[in-house]
Motif scaffolding. Structure first.
Motif, PDB file in Angstrom:
ATOM      1  N   ALA A  66      -8.654  -2.633  12.670  1.00  0.00           N
ATOM      2  CA  ALA A  66      -7.534  -1.831  12.161  1.00  0.00           C
ATOM      3  C   ALA A  66      -7.574  -0.514  12.912  1.00  0.00           C
ATOM      4  N   ASP A  67      -6.635  -0.313  13.821  1.00  0.00           N
ATOM      5  CA  ASP A  67      -6.670   0.868  14.686  1.00  0.00           C
ATOM      6  C   ASP A  67      -5.869   2.035  14.138  1.00  0.00           C
ATOM      7  N   GLN A  68      -5.282   1.883  12.956  1.00  0.00           N
ATOM      8  CA  GLN A  68      -4.519   2.960  12.342  1.00  0.00           C
ATOM      9  C   GLN A  68      -4.953   3.132  10.892  1.00  0.00           C
ATOM     10  N   ARG A  69      -4.524   4.251  10.318  1.00  0.00           N
ATOM     11  CA  ARG A  69      -4.819   4.489   8.906  1.00  0.00           C
ATOM     12  C   ARG A  69      -3.900   3.662   8.006  1.00  0.00           C
ATOM     13  N   ASP A  70      -4.414   3.345   6.840  1.00  0.00           N
ATOM     14  CA  ASP A  70      -3.620   2.703   5.779  1.00  0.00           C
ATOM     15  C   ASP A  70      -2.960   1.413   6.251  1.00  0.00           C
ATOM     16  N   MET A  71      -3.679   0.604   6.973  1.00  0.00           N
ATOM     17  CA  MET A  71      -3.136  -0.683   7.383  1.00  0.00           C
ATOM     18  C   MET A  71      -3.246  -1.680   6.233  1.00  0.00           C
ATOM     19  N   THR A 126     -17.257   0.011  14.525  1.00  0.00           N
ATOM     20  CA  THR A 126     -16.447   0.707  13.520  1.00  0.00           C
ATOM     21  C   THR A 126     -15.198  -0.075  13.134  1.00  0.00           C
ATOM     22  N   ARG A 127     -14.941  -1.194  13.793  1.00  0.00           N
ATOM     23  CA  ARG A 127     -13.804  -2.075  13.501  1.00  0.00           C
ATOM     24  C   ARG A 127     -12.447  -1.384  13.697  1.00  0.00           C
ATOM     25  N   ASP A 128     -12.407  -0.378  14.559  1.00  0.00           N
ATOM     26  CA  ASP A 128     -11.149   0.320  14.777  1.00  0.00           C
ATOM     27  C   ASP A 128     -10.509  -0.012  16.131  1.00  0.00           C
ATOM     28  N   HIS A 129     -11.177  -0.814  16.942  1.00  0.00           N
ATOM     29  CA  HIS A 129     -10.586  -1.277  18.187  1.00  0.00           C
ATOM     30  C   HIS A 129     -11.372  -2.490  18.672  1.00  0.00           C
ATOM     31  N   CYS A 130     -10.853  -3.125  19.700  1.00  0.00           N
ATOM     32  CA  CYS A 130     -11.500  -4.316  20.257  1.00  0.00           C
ATOM     33  C   CYS A 130     -12.086  -3.987  21.629  1.00  0.00           C
ATOM     34  N   LEU A 131     -13.200  -4.607  21.924  1.00  0.00           N
ATOM     35  CA  LEU A 131     -13.881  -4.416  23.190  1.00  0.00           C
ATOM     36  C   LEU A 131     -13.906  -5.744  23.946  1.00  0.00           C
ATOM     37  N   PRO A 132     -13.874  -5.691  25.265  1.00  0.00           N
ATOM     38  CA  PRO A 132     -13.921  -6.958  26.027  1.00  0.00           C
ATOM     39  C   PRO A 132     -15.280  -7.645  25.894  1.00  0.00           C
ATOM     40  N   ARG A 133     -15.257  -8.941  25.686  1.00  0.00           N
ATOM     41  CA  ARG A 133     -16.491  -9.712  25.605  1.00  0.00           C
ATOM     42  C   ARG A 133     -17.088  -9.891  27.011  1.00  0.00           C
TER      43      ARG A 133
END
Length: 864
Positions: free
Chosen positions: A550-555, A570-577
């Motif tokens: 979830a990259d934004q607030r209040d999703m 932090t589960r706020d963005h995705c990283l390349p595997r």
């Protein structure tokens, strides 16, 4: 008579909201007024003296009339702005240069019947008006300015509408007054409540207040405004904790009930649509209950300013926001007000009461004695040292704009008639003529404010946003923090301009925007989980699971990461595997490869020892050909583990399991052949027996070849039907893409492993049964021990293999291959190498015969 009949019907049909308090229908006799003659008269209806409640007449005696109970400072100020505007116009050489405006100021007493009574008096020109009768033979009447409250302007507008007589209100904002069918001659110098209500809801949405209380009065104003606010706020996702209705008829019980409910509320923002009196009663109740901390929001800053005049109320109104519509500023009016004195305007019948109320003194009247201890007004008092509270609000002089609108309409009407070549008397016109021009008036006041009315007769204007703040010295100020422009709107959203420095100190007070939410906002990495049975604004924040973000607030919900990516810590963005496999370069791969090479080298070293000592009893006695096969296969077993290291390819995936299965089948079948050979060797008692054929080297070799051929066939079927292939494992490790070999057909793969396991189990069983055979150069015990190690390793391998993930699976299989290989190599050949290299004296035929004789002697002793 029809007008008289209409008047009584009108009074009987007034809504309850129009009568804010129970009052008697007793009209005052010789009500005070303030008149000044002119060429054209303008009327003014203001709530200057509020009438005290009377008692209903029993019709046994004539009514005595109402008495003024208190003076409205605001009402008298508005009346004086009315006078100031007329005097300023009369002095102007540009506006109505040949015409003098007169006026007649009446007191409505803040009551419906008082407003109607004075309106009828102005229309008829009589002290005690008679409906539908006019005795005015002097100056014509142009228009009427007033009144303060909508409940007073409503019946006045119905009456004046019959004559198309222009009425301009400076404070009545009821939305229904915009209906030109019911009220054709009504205009006002402010927006309607619908516009201001829409503006205040836009302010709430802009400040992101999602949890609030609505206090509304149960009259037309409260119901219409609260209904519109609820509709717009709900559409914007704002939740309303409570919607409390307050009766327009004062009810202390209902007020107390409302205060008790507000004590239990968790919402900090309170949106009010109340009359001044009800608003002040609720604030007083909250003050008595020591309730504070709410943010009060009103579409009329005047409510807040008048309430703050009550001692101690600022403790409750610590945070306030209100709207103040743009209106003209009467330049010089504060000085005009400061120079007022009863001696200068004796025709003003209100000023003495105003003076007494302002300076807390009493004028000495004729034939009356002054009570001891009462301060007497000397006339030396001055308004110069009387600062008016809340100057931000007092700058609005609404009646000033209304008078200028009438004057410009008269000016335009006269100018238009001259342009058309009609030479008419400006003192002789019909009310509807002025009304027609008044609706289209467009001008600028002396301070530069642009004045024009829309099609509904409402003023086209903007709103100032004022916030109440206490300074460090404890003084309460209304600070300008922004502006709302209803005209510059996009769709249904008004343009709101806020100061950029809302967090910066102003007037030594910290200007901040408070918050009002049911639940704290969810940070990035969390999603909203609604609470059962609660509004959608009330929720809990739940962290996003693995693989989601979830990259934004209040999703509302977490989003899945693409297959080629994984969610951050932090589960706020995705990283390349990153692609991983058990490589030679990493420490574990390097160690396993080194162990495989060392183990293969050790097997070849043992093979060299055996080849060098191939004619010795230790090598010959246990079928040296099978020993050579076994050592070579063990060396290949160690080396086949290298196929499991490095990036999997199509070739390595085809060779991995098949090579492992075939070479291990050769090794295990060699051990099986050696074990069977040993057992048969000790079981044969007669020469020439058919069992001796099984002891030949060819028979042992055929066992290895047959077992290996079966395994090769199984592997061939496997490769022909569903061969292994490289795949990208996205599931095993969330942060990596595991490059591994997919085994293809699981059934065929388990058939291959099952055959290998069958051989190992059979070999271990035969060796275990032969463990008690003579131990002179007899390797059955070592075969048993080595097969026990082999079976233990692969038995432990199965659960570890299925529980491991990613490249750990490959590491477990390599370790199992090396461990089982080391077990076979060490358990079978290390004892032989020990005798060959360290105990050569035992590696002789004599030692072999000696050991055989000793074995026979033990057997004989057992039988005897």
């Amino acid at each position: 008579m029809w007008l008289c009949t209409f008047l009584f019907v009108l009074l009987g049909c007034l809504p309850g909201s129009a009568l804010s308090e129970p009052r008697s229908w007793i009209l005052p006799r010789q009500s005070p007024h303030f008149d000044r003659p002119g060429d054209v008269m303008v009327g003014g209806s203001f709530s200057i003296f509020c009438f005290s409640d009377g008692t209903l007449s029993n019709f046994t005696a004539p009514p005595t009339g109402l008495q003024a109970s208190r003076v409205s400072m605001w009402g008298y100020r508005v009346a004086q702005s009315f006078v100031f505007a007329i005097e300023e116009i009369n002095k102007s050489t540009q506006l109505l240069p040949n015409l003098t405006l007169g006026f007649s100021i009446q007191n409505s007493g803040d009551s419906v019947h008082g407003a109607l009574y004075e309106t009828m008096g102005f229309l008829t020109g009589q002290e005690e008006p008679i409906p539908n009768y006019t005795c005015c033979h002097g100056s014509p009447q142009a228009a009427l300015v007033g009144d303060t409250r909508s409940s007073l302007s409503l019946p006045m507008a119905r009456l004046l509408g019959l004559y198309k007589f222009s009425q301009i209100s400076y404070s009545s904002s009821l939305p229904s007054l915009s209906d030109k069918i019911q009220f054709p001659s009504f205009l006002r110098t402010l927006p309607s409540d619908l516009t201001s209500c829409h503006a205040v809801t836009q302010l709430i949405i802009r400040f992101q207040w999602s949890w609030l209380i609505i206090l509304s009065q149960d009259d037309d104003f409260g119901e219409q405004a609260s209904s519109l606010a609820t509709q717009q706020l709900s559409a914007a996702g704002v939740c309303i904790e409570f919607h409390l209705d307050v009766p327009s008829q004062h009810s202390l019980g209902k007020i107390e009930e409302t205060v008790q409910k507000m004590q239990k509320c968790t919402a900090r923002v309170v949106l009010v649509f109340l009359s001044n009196s009800n608003f002040q009663l609720i604030l007083s109740g909250l003050l008595a209950a020591s309730v504070s901390g709410q943010v009060w929001v009103s579409n009329d800053t005047l409510h807040i300013a008048m309430a703050l005049s009550i001692p101690g109320i600022s403790q409750v109104l610590q945070g306030t926001f209100g709207l103040l519509y743009h209106s003209s500023r009467a330049i010089g009016f504060p000085e005009f007000l400061a120079h007022l004195h009863p001696s200068q305007i004796p025709e003003d019948m209100f000023i003495k009461k105003f003076w007494e109320f302002t300076f807390d003194c009493t004028w000495p009247y004729q034939n009356s004695t002054v009570t001891e201890g009462v301060q007497v007004c000397s006339g030396n008092e001055s308004l110069k040292n009387k600062p008016y509270p809340f100057p931000e609000v007092s700058k609005i002089d609404a009646a000033y704009t209304a008078v200028y609108s009438i004057a410009h309409a008269l000016h335009d009407m006269v100018a238009c008639e001259h342009q058309d070549g009609i030479d008419t008397n400006p003192q002789d016109f019909h009310p509807w003529q002025l009304l027609h021009v008044l609706k289209k008036v467009h001008f600028r006041t002396p301070d530069g404010s642009e004045i024009m009315f829309d099609a509904n007769g409402d003023l086209v204007t903007k709103f100032d946003i004022l916030q109440g703040q206490k300074t460090l010295n404890g003084v309460f100020h209304l600070v300008h923090v922004g502006m709302i422009d209803p005209q510059a709107s996009s769709g249904n959203i008004m343009m709101i301009q806020l100061k950029e420095d809302l967090q910066v100190s102003s007037m030594n007070a910290e200007i901040t925007v408070p918050t009002s939410i049911c639940s704290e906002r969810c940070l990035p990495g969390f999603s909203q989980v609604p609470r059962l049975g609660a509004p959608h604004c009330c929720f809990d924040c739940s962290p996003c699971p693995e693989g989601q973000f979830a990259d934004q607030r209040d999703m509302k919900r977490c989003l899945l990461c693409p297959k080629e990516q994984y969610s951050s810590h932090t589960r706020d963005h995705c990283l390349p595997r990153t692609e991983i496999f058990l490589a030679f370069e990493e420490p574990l791969g390097f160690i396993l490869a080194l162990m495989a090479i060392l183990l293969a080298g050790l097997a070849l070293l043992v093979l060299g020892v055996f080849l060098k000592h191939r004619d010795t009893p230790v090598v010959r006695v246990n079928n040296r050909t099978l020993s050579y096969f076994l050592l070579i296969s063990l060396s290949l077993c160690s080396l086949c583990s290298l196929l499991f290291l490095g990036r999997p390819t199509v070739t390595t995936c085809l060779l991995r399991q098949t090579t492992f299965a075939v070479v291990f089948t050769v090794a295990v079948s060699s051990v099986l052949a050696k074990t069977v050979t040993v057992v048969l060797a000790f079981r044969v008692t007669k020469s020439g027996s058919r069992i001796q054929v099984c002891l030949s080297p060819g028979a042992s070799t055929s066992v290895v070849l047959i077992a290996s051929l079966i395994q090769v066939v199984l592997c061939g079927v496997w490769l022909a039907t569903s061969p292994p292939f490289p795949e990208r494992d996205m599931i095993s490790e969330p942060q990596h893409i595991v490059i591994q070999c997919q085994e293809g057909s699981g059934a065929t793969f388990f058939c291959v492993l099952g055959f290998l396991g069958f051989l190992a189990g059979g070999t271990f069983s035969v060796a275990f049964l032969a463990r008690d055979l003579p131990d002179v150069f007899n390797e059955t015990k070592f075969l048993t021990f080595s097969m026990l190690l082999f079976c233990s390793v692969w038995t432990a391998f199965l659960p570890l293999y299925h529980s491991a993930r990613g490249k750990s699976t490959v590491a477990v299989e390599i370790f199992s291959i090396l461990a089982s290989t080391a077990g076979l190599l060490g358990g079978i050949f290390i004892p032989k190498c020990y005798i060959i290299l360290l105990k050569p004296e035992k590696n002789t035929p004599a030692w072999l015969r000696q050991g055989h004789c000793a074995h026979q002697d033990r057997q004989c002793s057992l039988f005897h």
